[in-house]
Design a protein around this motif. Structure first.
Motif, PDB file in Angstrom:
ATOM      1  N   TYR A  15       0.709  -1.545   0.076  1.00 16.40           N
ATOM      2  CA  TYR A  15      -0.287   0.016  -0.302  1.00 16.40           C
ATOM      3  C   TYR A  15       0.989   1.043  -0.288  1.00 16.40           C
ATOM      4  N   TYR A  16       1.952   1.454   1.295  1.00 17.90           N
ATOM      5  CA  TYR A  16       2.211   2.633   1.081  1.00 17.90           C
ATOM      6  C   TYR A  16       3.638   2.417   0.289  1.00 17.90           C
ATOM      7  N   GLU A  17       4.237   1.991  -0.284  1.00 17.19           N
ATOM      8  CA  GLU A  17       5.704   1.601  -0.909  1.00 17.19           C
ATOM      9  C   GLU A  17       5.419   1.903  -2.326  1.00 17.19           C
ATOM     10  N   GLY A  18       4.334   0.739  -2.650  1.00 19.81           N
ATOM     11  CA  GLY A  18       3.275   0.296  -4.254  1.00 19.81           C
ATOM     12  C   GLY A  18       4.718  -0.348  -4.423  1.00 19.81           C
ATOM     13  N   ILE A  19       4.918  -1.739  -3.547  1.00 21.75           N
ATOM     14  CA  ILE A  19       5.968  -2.293  -4.235  1.00 21.75           C
ATOM     15  C   ILE A  19       4.777  -4.002  -3.937  1.00 21.75           C
ATOM     16  N   GLY A  20       4.795  -4.572  -5.403  1.00 24.93           N
ATOM     17  CA  GLY A  20       3.824  -6.240  -4.752  1.00 24.93           C
ATOM     18  C   GLY A  20       4.685  -6.797  -3.983  1.00 24.93           C
ATOM     19  N   ILE A  21       4.535  -7.451  -2.888  1.00 21.44           N
ATOM     20  CA  ILE A  21       5.634  -8.535  -2.576  1.00 21.44           C
ATOM     21  C   ILE A  21       4.178  -9.532  -1.608  1.00 21.44           C
ATOM     22  N   ASN A  22       5.072 -10.930  -2.230  1.00 23.87           N
ATOM     23  CA  ASN A  22       4.433 -12.054  -1.079  1.00 23.87           C
ATOM     24  C   ASN A  22       5.495 -12.596  -0.367  1.00 23.87           C
ATOM     25  N   GLY A  23       5.132 -13.081   0.771  1.00 23.71           N
ATOM     26  CA  GLY A  23       5.830 -14.530   1.065  1.00 23.71           C
ATOM     27  C   GLY A  23       5.557 -13.787   3.021  1.00 23.71           C
ATOM     28  N   GLY A  24       7.328 -13.660   3.446  1.00 28.62           N
ATOM     29  CA  GLY A  24       7.410 -13.442   5.190  1.00 28.62           C
ATOM     30  C   GLY A  24       8.147 -14.001   5.539  1.00 28.62           C
ATOM     31  N   LYS A  25       7.926 -15.659   5.365  1.00 24.90           N
ATOM     32  CA  LYS A  25       7.591 -16.921   5.643  1.00 24.90           C
ATOM     33  C   LYS A  25       9.252 -16.494   6.393  1.00 24.90           C
ATOM     34  N   GLY A  26       9.164 -16.760   7.835  1.00 28.39           N
ATOM     35  CA  GLY A  26      10.630 -17.210   8.770  1.00 28.39           C
ATOM     36  C   GLY A  26      11.029 -18.255   8.898  1.00 28.39           C
ATOM     37  N   ASP A  27      12.069 -18.832   9.105  1.00 27.44           N
ATOM     38  CA  ASP A  27      12.717 -19.873   8.433  1.00 27.44           C
ATOM     39  C   ASP A  27      12.679 -20.312  10.519  1.00 27.44           C
ATOM     40  N   LYS A  28      11.976 -20.047  11.715  1.00 25.02           N
ATOM     41  CA  LYS A  28      11.706 -20.448  13.017  1.00 25.02           C
ATOM     42  C   LYS A  28       9.934 -20.544  12.611  1.00 25.02           C
ATOM     43  N   ASP A  29       9.487 -20.599  11.578  1.00 27.66           N
ATOM     44  CA  ASP A  29       7.777 -20.961  11.675  1.00 27.66           C
ATOM     45  C   ASP A  29       6.770 -22.013  11.652  1.00 27.66           C
ATOM     46  N   ASP A  30       8.136 -23.208  11.478  1.00 22.90           N
ATOM     47  CA  ASP A  30       7.688 -24.650  11.744  1.00 22.90           C
ATOM     48  C   ASP A  30       7.611 -24.597  13.518  1.00 22.90           C
ATOM     49  N   GLU A  31       9.367 -24.235  13.726  1.00 24.90           N
ATOM     50  CA  GLU A  31       9.098 -23.858  15.712  1.00 24.90           C
ATOM     51  C   GLU A  31       7.872 -23.314  16.323  1.00 24.90           C
ATOM     52  N   ARG A  32       7.660 -22.126  16.190  1.00 26.90           N
ATOM     53  CA  ARG A  32       6.626 -21.665  16.693  1.00 26.90           C
ATOM     54  C   ARG A  32       5.243 -22.292  16.479  1.00 26.90           C
ATOM     55  N   ILE A  33       4.920 -22.854  15.261  1.00 27.09           N
ATOM     56  CA  ILE A  33       3.864 -23.986  14.907  1.00 27.09           C
ATOM     57  C   ILE A  33       4.137 -25.090  15.957  1.00 27.09           C
ATOM     58  N   LEU A  34       4.916 -25.800  16.396  1.00 28.26           N
ATOM     59  CA  LEU A  34       5.223 -26.522  17.332  1.00 28.26           C
ATOM     60  C   LEU A  34       4.880 -25.900  18.711  1.00 28.26           C
ATOM     61  N   LEU A  35       5.513 -24.741  19.000  1.00 28.62           N
ATOM     62  CA  LEU A  35       5.659 -23.857  19.909  1.00 28.62           C
ATOM     63  C   LEU A  35       3.414 -23.733  20.327  1.00 28.62           C
ATOM     64  N   HIS A  36       3.192 -23.454  19.294  1.00 28.55           N
ATOM     65  CA  HIS A  36       1.690 -22.754  19.921  1.00 28.55           C
ATOM     66  C   HIS A  36       0.714 -24.702  20.044  1.00 28.55           C
ATOM     67  N   GLN A  37       0.982 -25.075  19.268  1.00 34.11           N
ATOM     68  CA  GLN A  37       0.789 -26.806  19.715  1.00 34.11           C
ATOM     69  C   GLN A  37       0.489 -27.261  20.573  1.00 34.11           C
ATOM     70  N   GLU A  38       2.096 -27.062  21.373  1.00 35.16           N
ATOM     71  CA  GLU A  38       1.904 -27.841  22.880  1.00 35.16           C
ATOM     72  C   GLU A  38       1.567 -26.576  24.030  1.00 35.16           C
ATOM     73  N   ARG A  39       1.938 -25.414  23.387  1.00 35.25           N
ATOM     74  CA  ARG A  39       0.514 -24.739  24.206  1.00 35.25           C
ATOM     75  C   ARG A  39      -0.601 -24.957  24.564  1.00 35.25           C
ATOM     76  N   VAL A  40      -1.359 -24.948  23.337  1.00 37.08           N
ATOM     77  CA  VAL A  40      -2.840 -25.433  23.315  1.00 37.08           C
ATOM     78  C   VAL A  40      -3.147 -26.959  23.687  1.00 37.08           C
ATOM     79  N   ARG A  41      -2.408 -28.250  23.718  1.00 38.63           N
ATOM     80  CA  ARG A  41      -1.834 -29.002  24.046  1.00 38.63           C
ATOM     81  C   ARG A  41      -1.960 -29.427  25.667  1.00 38.63           C
ATOM     82  N   ILE A  42      -0.928 -28.519  26.419  1.00 33.73           N
ATOM     83  CA  ILE A  42      -0.442 -28.758  28.228  1.00 33.73           C
ATOM     84  C   ILE A  42      -1.900 -27.949  28.167  1.00 33.73           C
ATOM     85  N   GLY A  43      -2.566 -26.699  27.526  1.00 34.83           N
ATOM     86  CA  GLY A  43      -3.746 -25.874  28.318  1.00 34.83           C
ATOM     87  C   GLY A  43      -5.299 -26.986  28.255  1.00 34.83           C
TER      88      GLY A  43
END
Length: 165
Positions: A72-100
């Motif tokens: 919007y502000y810069e006028g350059i179309g980009i996509n993605g933004g996948k981080g190399d720790k995304d899988d770890e974040r997903i696993l940690l979230h799943q563990e928080r949900v499981r423990i809760g």
């Protein structure tokens, strides 16, 4: 400090303060004369996201918020933004949900109201609610208080998926 650079004419690599690498792609090749400016703006928006705590105040992920700013502000179309720790974040979230869910299950088995458990464990009732929902990363001290109040123990088990028969 957050760093961003073009790897090629359409791939931008961002290295966050914690060392995580995010990869973004432009929809079209970006001229070399514009790459420095867009990389700097991308780094700026990452920095702003963290400094202004955008995830907390808006509920948006960094990928979505940065995507809006750049498109919007810069006028350059980009996509993605996948981080190399995304899988770890997903696993940690799943563990928080499981423990809760396990805490909630034990609490209900013992017919203890959430407010009562929070009082017995000497923790805030709102925090207990967030813990049971998997929205709060609970530390060992708090987890120990909850376990003691439930008459349960904390145990580490092997992380091996069971084979389905």
């Amino acid at each position: 400090m957050i760093q961003a650079r073009f790897v090629d004419d359409s791939t931008i690599e961002v290295i966050a303060q914690d060392g995580e690498k995010f990869t973004w792609n432009t929809y079209f090749p970006t001229p070399k004369t514009d790459q420095q400016q867009y990389a700097e703006r991308l780094a700026y928006y990452f920095q702003k996201y963290y400094e202004d705590n955008m995830g907390y105040s808006t509920g948006m992920s960094i990928q979505y918020w940065v995507w809006i700013q750049m498109n919007y502000y810069e006028g350059i179309g980009i996509n993605g933004g996948k981080g190399d720790k995304d899988d770890e974040r997903i696993l940690l979230h799943q563990e928080r949900v499981r423990i809760g869910a396990k805490i909630r299950e034990l609490r209900k088995e013992k017919n203890i109201e959430a407010k009562t458990l929070a009082q017995i464990a000497n923790i805030d009732a709102a925090n207990l609610s967030r813990i049971e929902q998997g929205r709060y990363s609970v530390g060992m001290d708090i987890l120990s208080k909850i376990s003691l109040a439930l008459g349960a123990k904390i145990e580490l088990v092997d992380f091996i998926e069971q084979k389905k028969i």
